[in-house]
Design an enzyme around this catalytic site. Structure first.
Site, PDB file in Angstrom:
ATOM      1  N   GLY A 156       0.817  -1.206   0.000  1.00  0.00           N
ATOM      2  CA  GLY A 156       0.000   0.000   0.000  1.00  0.00           C
ATOM      3  C   GLY A 156       0.848   1.252   0.000  1.00  0.00           C
ATOM      4  CB  SER A 157       1.152   4.049  -1.590  1.00  0.00           C
ATOM      5  OG  SER A 157      -0.081   4.185  -2.285  1.00  0.00           O
ATOM      6  N   GLY A 158       0.637   5.983   0.615  1.00  0.00           N
ATOM      7  CA  GLY A 158      -0.089   7.119   1.161  1.00  0.00           C
ATOM      8  C   GLY A 158      -0.339   7.052   2.646  1.00  0.00           C
ATOM      9  CB  SER A 159       0.524   7.400   5.577  1.00  0.00           C
ATOM     10  OG  SER A 159       1.867   7.804   5.476  1.00  0.00           O
ATOM     11  NE  ARG A 160      -5.119   5.518   0.215  1.00  0.00           N
ATOM     12  CZ  ARG A 160      -4.311   6.182  -0.618  1.00  0.00           C
ATOM     13  NH1 ARG A 160      -3.023   5.841  -0.699  1.00  0.00           N
ATOM     14  NH2 ARG A 160      -4.764   7.161  -1.360  1.00  0.00           N
ATOM     15  N   GLY A 161      -3.439   3.035   6.657  1.00  0.00           N
ATOM     16  CA  GLY A 161      -3.304   1.957   7.626  1.00  0.00           C
ATOM     17  C   GLY A 161      -2.053   2.030   8.477  1.00  0.00           C
ATOM     18  NE  ARG A 281       4.570   5.411  -5.391  1.00  0.00           N
ATOM     19  CZ  ARG A 281       4.783   6.352  -4.478  1.00  0.00           C
ATOM     20  NH1 ARG A 281       5.348   7.500  -4.827  1.00  0.00           N
ATOM     21  NH2 ARG A 281       4.476   6.155  -3.198  1.00  0.00           N
TER      22      ARG A 281
END
Length: 404
Positions: A156-161, A281
């Protein structure tokens, strides 16, 4: 003669994807976005960018669609801006014999546990960590490492979780959240339990094997990791800059990267730069804009050139300071209005004022990137002047959120 096209697998509702489409057009390419939900990206209709509805989780379907498009277009390259599709992008490039990253390297890098293993085996500085599949594993891992720890999904990404847990009850609460079905998993749940690496945040932005620039960031209050400000370049000594660059290049070697863009996140701790995450990326918006304003290197255009097999130009033409203030919602509710955009944009030195949401939007904070409702970017020849510009401009912005 067929029109040359750039295929984008998915876009980004608030990130770099529109900039990729604009760069493609500037290079004489016709951008086409393949997406499971094109309506999710408002800019596609606004900018009249061709889009095709397709299941982007299905590699065979993507291959079939690209094969169909080749009957009409000369597909010059394929890329994407989201972590969730980048491994498939790599496989598409390999299938159609187009320039692209190594699919195996992307797969192992996007698996944060595999990434940690490879970095550790190479002797690179990383936080102590354990992998957990259930609440018992999490509890025993945290006991071994000692609180505080960071709990995060292994993908995952974006600090989700992602959450910092300083106490046992916080650990129990967040474990329950991750395993209760509230967090969306793309595969069976795997949780990383990590030592909290405390210290200033930095991110190295790389193209190929060259470190183009380093960005410093400020995060909001714990227990979450939501950015409030970023600066490029940060106030680092030459030695500190060199140490981050050296570790960054060693990360590329350890993970089999080195084609295209990479952004590597660090915390500067008592033992120097510690690698938090390697992302195969470009960094998310507004990081590429900051690099361009600070150094004169347009990473997005250069990435598109790499994707279509053109020669890159990574020469630095500027030596400025660029910085951003990330606008974060302070409460849940309905966004009533936004004010001061034109006044803030008119401040000399302001490069961009952008809101990701519009009035009447529903705001529900989640402790991740989705809490950010906009950003403001400024640049000048010096750190102090850029900071002063941002302060003046931010003071002119205002919005109102009515609680639910």
């Amino acid at each position: 003669m067929k029109t040359r096209a750039l295929i984008m697998v998915e876009g980004h509702p608030r990130g770099n994807a529109l900039l990729y489409a604009k760069a493609a057009k500037h290079l004489g390419l016709h951008p086409i976005t393949l997406s499971a939900d094109p309506a999710r990206y408002g800019y596609l209709a606004a900018e009249k960018i061709e889009s095709i509805h397709i299941n982007t989780n299905n590699l065979d379907a993507l291959i079939q669609e690209c094969s169909r498009l080749r009957e009409t277009y000369d597909i010059a390259g394929i890329t994407g801006a989201l972590d969730s599709v980048y491994a498939k992008v790599a496989k598409l490039c390999r299938h159609f014999d187009l320039p692209g990253p190594n699919p195996a390297s992307i797969d192992q890098c996007l698996d944060k546990f595999a990434q940690r293993q490879l970095l550790g085996e190479a002797g690179l500085p990383i936080p102590a960590y354990r992998l957990a599949a259930n609440a018992t594993d999490v509890k025993s891992s945290a006991a071994e490492l000692g609180l505080p720890v960071v709990l995060k999904p292994a993908e995952g990404s974006g600090s989700r979780g992602v959450r910092l847990c300083r106490k046992v009850d916080e650990l129990t609460e967040h474990t329950s959240y991750l395993l209760s079905g509230k967090h969306i998993w793309r595969s069976p749940p795997r949780i990383l339990v990590e030592e909290f690496a405390e210290g200033p945040y930095y991110c190295a932005h790389i193209m190929g094997n060259e470190v183009i620039g380093i960005e410093g960031g400020e995060l909001g209050p714990p227990p979450y990791f939501v950015f409030r400000a970023t600066t490029c370049p940060p106030l680092l000594t030459d030695d500190e800059h060199e140490r981050i660059a050296d570790v960054s290049l060693s990360c590329l070697h350890a993970l089999g990267l080195g084609w295209g863009p990479t952004c590597i996140e660090f915390r500067w701790t008592k033992r120097g730069p510690v690698v938090i995450e390697v992302n195969p990326r470009l960094g998310g918006a507004p990081s590429p804009q900051l690099i361009q304003l600070a150094y004169g290197v347009d990473l997005i255009t250069e990435h598109v050139k790499l994707v279509i097999g053109d020669e890159l130009d990574l020469r630095k033409r500027l030596s400025h300071t660029a910085a951003a203030r990330i606008l974060v919602a302070d409460r849940d509710g309905i966004l009533d209005w936004i004010g001061g955009e034109s006044r803030a944009a008119a401040v000399s030195g302001v490069a961009e004022v952008k809101f990701y949401v519009e009035p009447k939007a529903s705001i529900v904070r989640k402790g991740n990137i989705e809490d950010c409702i906009g950003h403001l970017v400024a640049t000048s020849p010096t750190f102090a002047e850029t900071d002063a510009i941002l302060r003046r401009a931010v003071d002119l912005l205002d919005w109102s959120i009515t609680p639910f």
